[in-house]
Design an enzyme around this catalytic site. Structure first.
Site, mmCIF file in Angstrom:
data_model
loop_
_atom_site.group_PDB
_atom_site.id
_atom_site.type_symbol
_atom_site.label_atom_id
_atom_site.label_comp_id
_atom_site.label_asym_id
_atom_site.label_seq_id
_atom_site.Cartn_x
_atom_site.Cartn_y
_atom_site.Cartn_z
ATOM 1 N N ASP A 164 -30.064 -67.296 -15.546
ATOM 2 C CA ASP A 164 -30.376 -68.036 -16.760
ATOM 3 C C ASP A 164 -31.366 -69.152 -16.446
ATOM 4 O OD1 ASP A 164 -27.341 -70.028 -17.310
ATOM 5 O OD2 ASP A 164 -28.908 -70.190 -15.787
ATOM 6 N N ASN A 213 -34.976 -77.223 -25.130
ATOM 7 C CA ASN A 213 -34.913 -76.958 -26.567
ATOM 8 C C ASN A 213 -34.766 -78.244 -27.369
ATOM 9 O OD1 ASN A 213 -35.306 -74.377 -27.528
ATOM 10 N ND2 ASN A 213 -33.214 -73.714 -27.216
ATOM 11 N N ASP A 250 -38.363 -70.685 -27.670
ATOM 12 C CA ASP A 250 -38.553 -69.247 -27.892
ATOM 13 C C ASP A 250 -39.703 -68.713 -27.042
ATOM 14 O OD1 ASP A 250 -36.490 -69.239 -29.665
ATOM 15 O OD2 ASP A 250 -37.732 -69.128 -31.469
ATOM 16 N N ASP A 263 -30.023 -67.827 -23.104
ATOM 17 C CA ASP A 263 -31.089 -67.851 -22.101
ATOM 18 C C ASP A 263 -30.680 -67.076 -20.849
ATOM 19 O OD1 ASP A 263 -29.148 -69.890 -21.624
ATOM 20 O OD2 ASP A 263 -30.486 -70.811 -20.172
#
Length: 316
Positions: free
Chosen positions: A193, A201, A210, A236
């Site tokens: 991840d 974010n 994104d 993620d």
């Protein structure tokens, strides 16, 4: 928007599910509004149609044979008409009439194709809606809730990254695990991840987040062999399945992926330029008597150990 439609209404449209509206704002502003009075006819059979209509307010009835025949379905907000005749460039096949006062978003064929080229999510949504209509010959439109649930259940592709999703991976992994148990050949997993993804974010916004997910997905794909299986496992988190490969081979692949992200150039979106994030990676090889669920847990535990070691590293 110039057509007087707000984002809340747009988000109800099936074609725009999981689509970033800001990224297609220019296309939406090129659409027009259409208002119908009760019983006003929108489409008739055997006519060329170059426009897809999305229902914002009101309802439309569909009549196959004539306006005097019983309607076969009633469409409500979020649903659309006209896409089949636009896509196959054939004449319309039914009467479409306002069951009540309606407000529609009208999108011509050029804008539709531009949208499909610009948004992978919109393309997936359109394909799913068309497939449902073709499969269910006794109904033009299925209920919205059923459509959304079946999309989540049967969809195999993650709309954002273009990778396979967890549903596909779980099914494929069970088959490969069974094959390896029967053949005695090795099977390994890489689970990874993105380091500090939530902070990224929260700091720079979901649009940049994104973009990071998309870039990481493609870096992983570029650094594994074509027959190795990769999927977005959730959020993620990404997972790679290596058949006929032991732990040593998995380490090499994981290090190649880790180095690719560590050396990737910074990401720029709008006024923000941020360093490309690193990855924490867990690797594991199937052991005798280990079920598929146990192997997933082992990979997840290894990923956790990579995080506790300081991230941007590989753990077993």
């Amino acid at each position: 928007m110039t057509v007087g439609v707000d984002d809340q209404q747009l988000e109800r449209i099936y074609l725009f599910k999981n689509v970033d509206l800001e990224s297609i704002r220019g296309l939406l502003e090129a659409c027009s509004a259409r208002h119908l009075s009760p019983e006003e006819v929108l489409l008739v059979p055997n006519c060329l149609n170059k426009t897809v209509y999305f229902i914002m307010i009101g309802q439309l009835r569909i009549h196959l044979h004539s306006l005097d025949s019983d309607s076969i379905t009633i469409l409500g907000p979020g649903e659309s008409v006209g896409e089949l005749s636009v896509i196959d460039n054939q004449v319309t096949s039914a009467h479409v009439v306002a069951d009540s006062a309606c407000s529609l978003l009208a999108m011509n064929e050029d804008i539709l194709w531009s949208l499909i080229r610009a948004s992978h999510a919109a393309a997936c949504n359109l394909l799913f809606v068309l497939a449902k209509r073709l499969r269910q010959t006794d109904s033009i439109i299925v209920e919205g809730v059923q459509l959304e649930k079946e999309f989540q259940h049967y969809g195999n592709v993650d709309a954002l990254t273009g990778l396979h999703n967890r549903y596909w991976f779980d099914s494929m992994f069970r088959r490969q695990h069974h094959r390896s148990v029967n053949s005695g050949r090795p099977l390994s997993l890489i689970m990874t991840d993105i380091d500090h993804f939530k902070v990224l974010n929260d700091t720079y916004g979901h649009l940049l987040g994104d973009q990071v997910l998309y870039e990481v997905a493609h870096l992983i794909t570029e650094n594994i062999r074509p027959y190795e299986m990769v999927a977005r496992y959730g959020g993620d988190e990404f997972i790679v399945l290596l058949t006929d490969a032991g732990l040593d081979a998995a380490r090499l692949v994981a290090e190649r992926v880790r180095m690719a992200t560590e050396n990737a150039p910074s990401i720029t979106r709008g006024r923000h330029t941020v360093p490309f994030p690193t990855l924490s990676i867990g690797v594991t090889e199937m052991q005798n008597g280990q079920s598929s669920e146990m192997l997933i847990h082992a990979a997840d535990d290894a990923l956790y150990r990579a995080k506790t070691k300081g991230r941007n590293c590989i753990a077993e």
